[in-house]
Design a protein around this motif. Structure first.
Motif, mmCIF file in Angstrom:
data_model
loop_
_atom_site.group_PDB
_atom_site.id
_atom_site.type_symbol
_atom_site.label_atom_id
_atom_site.label_comp_id
_atom_site.label_asym_id
_atom_site.label_seq_id
_atom_site.Cartn_x
_atom_site.Cartn_y
_atom_site.Cartn_z
ATOM 1 N N THR A 103 -30.219 33.416 -36.231
ATOM 2 C CA THR A 103 -29.760 32.083 -36.789
ATOM 3 C C THR A 103 -31.346 31.309 -36.441
ATOM 4 O O THR A 103 -31.826 31.115 -37.587
ATOM 5 C CB THR A 103 -28.813 31.409 -36.423
ATOM 6 O OG1 THR A 103 -27.336 32.007 -36.806
ATOM 7 C CG2 THR A 103 -28.431 30.782 -37.839
ATOM 8 N N ASP A 127 -24.242 36.164 -41.411
ATOM 9 C CA ASP A 127 -23.442 36.377 -41.315
ATOM 10 C C ASP A 127 -22.019 35.655 -40.937
ATOM 11 O O ASP A 127 -21.877 34.589 -41.519
ATOM 12 C CB ASP A 127 -23.581 36.027 -39.324
ATOM 13 C CG ASP A 127 -22.880 35.578 -38.534
ATOM 14 O OD1 ASP A 127 -21.589 36.061 -38.292
ATOM 15 O OD2 ASP A 127 -22.924 35.023 -37.029
ATOM 16 N N ARG A 130 -17.975 33.816 -38.185
ATOM 17 C CA ARG A 130 -17.792 33.067 -37.639
ATOM 18 C C ARG A 130 -18.338 32.269 -39.245
ATOM 19 O O ARG A 130 -19.626 32.106 -39.516
ATOM 20 C CB ARG A 130 -18.727 32.483 -36.311
ATOM 21 C CG ARG A 130 -18.228 33.063 -35.730
ATOM 22 C CD ARG A 130 -19.083 32.819 -34.534
ATOM 23 N NE ARG A 130 -20.616 32.704 -34.626
ATOM 24 C CZ ARG A 130 -21.480 31.587 -34.155
ATOM 25 N NH1 ARG A 130 -20.674 30.488 -33.818
ATOM 26 N NH2 ARG A 130 -22.103 31.875 -34.892
ATOM 27 N N GLN A 136 -24.492 26.650 -39.664
ATOM 28 C CA GLN A 136 -25.580 26.237 -38.491
ATOM 29 C C GLN A 136 -27.107 26.446 -39.655
ATOM 30 O O GLN A 136 -27.955 26.088 -39.666
ATOM 31 C CB GLN A 136 -25.839 27.683 -37.870
ATOM 32 C CG GLN A 136 -26.835 27.347 -36.799
ATOM 33 C CD GLN A 136 -26.435 28.662 -35.778
ATOM 34 O OE1 GLN A 136 -25.943 29.554 -35.331
ATOM 35 N NE2 GLN A 136 -27.405 28.539 -34.803
ATOM 36 N N ASP A 179 -29.863 36.612 -42.225
ATOM 37 C CA ASP A 179 -29.077 36.555 -41.222
ATOM 38 C C ASP A 179 -27.922 37.610 -40.634
ATOM 39 O O ASP A 179 -27.229 37.779 -41.906
ATOM 40 C CB ASP A 179 -28.608 34.894 -40.722
ATOM 41 C CG ASP A 179 -27.816 34.717 -39.759
ATOM 42 O OD1 ASP A 179 -28.183 35.416 -38.178
ATOM 43 O OD2 ASP A 179 -27.274 33.801 -38.867
#
Ligand SMILES: Nc1nc2c(ncn2[C@@H]2O[C@H](COP(=O)(O)OP(=O)(O)O)[C@@H](O)[C@H]2O)c(=O)[nH]1
Ligand SMILES: [Mg+2]
Length: 293
Positions: A103, A127, A130, A136, A179
């Motif tokens: 990331t 991603d 999570r 993030q 990502d």
């Protein structure tokens, strides 16, 4: 922390004679530097041979010969370009296990290509494993002023990347940095998921400049090679981004990646700031590794 280069420098210190024993000790030292037993032995033997042939008898000179041999090893992996092809859509897929720096490196690349190549990046939050991973990436997007395409936590990563490609086709950008999670309940589920993402990019963005970076953490040593094997089997990465080079005193894995897996390192990351990413230079790396630069 003593760097590996310092250790090599001390090893080859002024009065070091190139005895049989010295090459054995060098093998041990190279193992410590993450070369692996077979790689370390092979390199020490090659150095011994080359020194003999070239009538090298002093440690200092031997260290220079070693740097040359190391550069040769790095060039066994076809050096990868870090400039993008101009005039067409680029898709960069970020691969790697949890925590290696995917990331962070995605954000670094977005910042770098916008600045240096005047690209308009889109970050794709692939991603979905999570919830925090999506947030993030969004935080990086806000800080950089870069668009982030994201779905819900638990969603299909291939669909997120599909949407990012649509957004680019609609004029929203010319560089997608996607990502991914690098973590699933099982290894085979991970491999399947990566293959699916790969198929989506191949079909939806056919004809684009497609780059797959495997992100590896320099502090994990030989473990990085086991990771590389899994990802190579799944999606054949184009090259490696080696992160946390600032916290590693070793770095011999880079040579094994080139020699055993034909995987070139493309970028070195040396910190957590956006600017902490530099193109990999084989000659310079070999010199730094042996304490000559
Ligand atoms: N020192 C250092 N830390 C890094 C570097 N790259 C990433 N990190 C840190 O490593 C941790 C994991 O990074 P992250 O990008 O979340 O990894 P991911 O799980 O692969 O996406 C974070 O705390 C990052 O700030 C680097 O080059 N140097
Ligand atoms: Mg992540």
């Amino acid at each position: 922390m003593k760097t590996f280069a310092e250790k090599l420098k001390n090893f080859f210190g002024v009065s070091r004679g190139l005895t049989e024993e010295a090459f054995e000790d060098l093998t041990d030292l190279l193992v410590e530097g993450d070369f692996g037993a077979a790689g370390a032995f092979k390199l020490a033997e090659k150095l011994k041979e080359t020194c003999k042939k070239q009538n090298v008898s002093g440690g200092e000179e031997a260290r220079k010969v070693l740097a040359g041999l190391l550069e040769e090893i790095l060039l066994k992996a076809k050096p990868a370009r870090c400039e993008l092809e101009s005039g067409r859509l680029t898709v960069i897929l970020m691969l790697g296990v949890n925590g290696v720096g995917k990331t962070t490196s995605s954000a670094k690349l977005a910042s770098r290509y916008r600045e240096l190549e005047k690209r308009r990046p889109i970050l794709a939050a692939g991603d979905t494993f999570r919830a925090a991973a999506i947030d993030q990436l969004k935080i990086h997007g806000e800080r950089l002023g870069v668009r982030v395409v994201a779905h819900q936590h638990g969603g299909d990563p291939a669909a997120v990347i599909y949407d990012a490609v649509e957004a680019a086709h609609a004029g929203g950008g010319d560089l997608i940095i996607a990502d991914t999670a690098g973590r699933m309940h099982t290894k085979s589920a991970l491999v399947e998921e990566l293959k699916k993402i790969d198929r989506v990019v191949e079909s939806r963005a056919s004809g684009c400049d497609y780059i797959k970076y495997l992100v590896l953490d320099a502090t994990t040593g030989r473990n990085a090679l086991a990771q590389a094997e899994i990802f190579k089997e799944a999606v054949s990465p184009s090259g490696v981004i080696l992160t946390k080079y600032d916290s590693s005193a070793r770095g011999g894995t880079v040579f094994s990646l080139a020699e055993d897996m034909a995987l070139p390192v493309v970028f070195l990351c040396t910190g957590e700031k956006y600017a902490d990413i530099t193109p990999f230079d084989p000659a310079r790396y070999a010199k730094e590794f042996t304490g000559l630069a």
